[in-house]
Design an enzyme around this catalytic site. Sequence first.
Site, PDB file in Angstrom:
ATOM      1  N   GLY A   1       8.339 -14.776   6.619  1.00 19.22           N
ATOM      2  CA  GLY A   1       9.374 -14.942   7.194  1.00 19.22           C
ATOM      3  C   GLY A   1      10.236 -15.247   7.360  1.00 19.22           C
TER       4      GLY A   1
ATOM      5  N   CYS B   1       2.480 -17.006   9.574  1.00 22.72           N
ATOM      6  CA  CYS B   1       3.371 -17.030   9.646  1.00 22.72           C
ATOM      7  C   CYS B   1       4.401 -17.217  10.421  1.00 22.72           C
ATOM      8  CB  CYS B   1       3.818 -17.478   8.130  1.00 22.72           C
ATOM      9  SG  CYS B   1       5.046 -18.936   8.037  1.00 22.72           S
ATOM     10  N   TYR B   2       5.694 -16.690  10.250  1.00 19.60           N
ATOM     11  CA  TYR B   2       6.759 -15.879  10.850  1.00 19.60           C
ATOM     12  C   TYR B   2       5.754 -15.298  11.997  1.00 19.60           C
ATOM     13  CZ  TYR B   2      10.988 -14.536  12.844  1.00 19.60           C
ATOM     14  OH  TYR B   2      11.769 -14.010  13.976  1.00 19.60           O
TER      15      TYR B   2
ATOM     16  N   HIS C   1      -1.731 -18.724   5.194  1.00 16.07           N
ATOM     17  CA  HIS C   1      -1.549 -17.584   4.263  1.00 16.07           C
ATOM     18  C   HIS C   1      -2.918 -17.145   3.286  1.00 16.07           C
ATOM     19  CE1 HIS C   1       2.875 -16.862   4.322  1.00 16.07           C
ATOM     20  NE2 HIS C   1       3.427 -18.328   4.327  1.00 16.07           N
TER      21      HIS C   1
ATOM     22  N   GLU D   1      -3.333 -14.781   1.714  1.00 17.04           N
ATOM     23  CA  GLU D   1      -2.627 -13.521   0.983  1.00 17.04           C
ATOM     24  C   GLU D   1      -2.860 -14.471  -0.381  1.00 17.04           C
ATOM     25  OE1 GLU D   1      -0.945 -14.400   3.087  1.00 17.04           O
ATOM     26  OE2 GLU D   1       1.032 -14.254   2.551  1.00 17.04           O
TER      27      GLU D   1
ATOM     28  N   GLY E   1       7.396   4.764 -23.468  1.00 19.38           N
ATOM     29  CA  GLY E   1       5.989   4.053 -23.592  1.00 19.38           C
ATOM     30  C   GLY E   1       5.671   2.487 -23.169  1.00 19.38           C
TER      31      GLY E   1
ATOM     32  N   ASP F   1       4.898   2.521 -16.515  1.00 24.08           N
ATOM     33  CA  ASP F   1       4.830   3.522 -15.623  1.00 24.08           C
ATOM     34  C   ASP F   1       5.090   4.828 -16.173  1.00 24.08           C
ATOM     35  OD1 ASP F   1       5.270   1.019 -14.235  1.00 24.08           O
ATOM     36  OD2 ASP F   1       6.731   1.192 -14.048  1.00 24.08           O
TER      37      ASP F   1
ATOM     38  N   LYS G   1       1.676  -1.828  -9.564  1.00 25.09           N
ATOM     39  CA  LYS G   1       1.595  -2.039 -11.243  1.00 25.09           C
ATOM     40  C   LYS G   1       0.356  -2.156 -11.347  1.00 25.09           C
ATOM     41  CE  LYS G   1       4.351  -2.821 -14.606  1.00 25.09           C
ATOM     42  NZ  LYS G   1       5.670  -1.981 -14.862  1.00 25.09           N
TER      43      LYS G   1
END
Length: 521
Positions: free
Chosen positions: A63, A90-91, A177, A179, A232, A235, A377
């Site tokens: 953060g 991290c934070y 990190h 990730e 189209g 989603d 997504k």
Amino acid sequence: MRNLSVNKKKIDTILVLDFGSQYTQLIARRVRELDVYSEILPWDIDEEKIIKLNPKGVILSGGPNSVTNSFTPRVPQAIFDLNVPLLGICYGMQTLAEQMGGHVISSNKKEFGHAELEIVTDSLLFKNLNRKVNVWMSHGDQVQDLPDEFELTASTSSAPIAAMQHKKQPIYAIQFHPEVTHTENGLLILKNFIFNVCKAHDDWKINDLISSRVEEIKNKVCKQKVLLGLSGGVDSSVTAVLLNRAIGKNLTCVFVDNGLLRKGESEQVMQTFKENMKLNVIKSNSQDLFLRHLENVDDPEQKRKIIGRTFIDVFDSEAIKLKDVKFLAQGTIYPDVIESSGSESNEARVIKSHHNVGGLPDEMELDLIEPLRDLFKDEVRRMGIELGIPKEMLERHPFPGPGLGVRIIGEITKEKTLILQEADNIFIEELINAGLYEKVSQAFAVLLPVKSVGVVGDERRYAEVIALRAVETVDFMTARWAHLPYDFLEHVSNRIVNEIEEVSRVVYDISSKPPATIEWE
Ligand code: XMP
């Protein structure tokens, strides 16, 4: 309108507690890549919601704040009361350290980028890792003194306490990190936490998900009718095909052709969904109506508003013609939900406006159904592939709701739309041919409101100017202009000027976001 998200079966969940990091969504996505369900909640969420989620483990995100300041976010007591494994990143590490009796300082040696981590103590979190690992750091503060009952597990040259663990409880913390892809074996660290520490099961599988979602939709909708605005885009397309699988002809999709779509798009949407996939799709040919409403308007905001309002009018009038509709389906996905959740920690984030479906008349009293509400997504795309939607449709660059309306600078006319569609089509076709389409995040052409002099053969040509725009981005909040090869740009420019006689000049946009936005209007 009531919101009926489809209920999920209870499966193992990892909670990602959000302290406002730009990487929070990435952490949750990484967990899901490991086939474990994860959910993001803001750190200041109602504690009831944390208890209800009943997670197998909690990851505390990074953060932007400093724990050395008062009134900065903290881990709520409800998290500790869960008695499940914790991983602070991290934070998340700094606040854990501070809250458990350690000490954090604001270092004047800020560390951004690569660092070499040296693992100094055996840890379940670092199982199967080499003693030295390249990691990605991004911090100013750092832990100075370990909290009681914690031991040091790893260091870097500028952060002597770069990782720590509780001696008795499954509480781990890392300053770097895991990730981001720049951290070597970052996914392995998350894997160790999720499977070896939390003992979570990998029961989040897209294929199982399709069949369970289909069952859930069937149970909810029964024999009633559902309406969906099909654009189209990824989603709404996946929502449509999923609903079609569940309820077939009880789903009606309305596709509005506003005349501001890309070349061939309207035909492609109808061919894919109506002809090939046999969905019940009504197409509204509203090109002239949109053009009439946009006549003599050149202000960008006004154009957007007119396009949005006209869309709602058209959609409403199609909806009203249908009898006995009970549900309105929407392709809302998880990032939309996170970005519009009204937590304090989300206040600063940009909320993207939705142009898929507008407000329907109140008397229709429709219940909302959003079967993709908890999906990222890439998961929606994977689901789309499994459902048989052509890959080219699922991997298209994003396209704004107001379409070419915000790419024709100034007043919109039918002639300008046709010129822009041709130029855009050449650019996209060439990007695909050169294998560059997937390398850029979004690319398109823009028609400028100036004319320029050119010479074609021996003829003077006073004609339109096309700007090409291509960007690279992860989240579309910031973007870098794509450094496309000069030879490629030259080829595209030649084709546009040679094939479209209304164009005399092509320019390439080299602005990044910020300060420019991706679209020109
Ligand atoms: P900007 O221009 O704000 O665009 O940098 C960021 C991303 O959002 C898309 N965009 C829109 N999408 N309705 C949409 O659905 C809109 O009104 C809209 N405006 C911009 C843009 O294409 C880019 O991907």
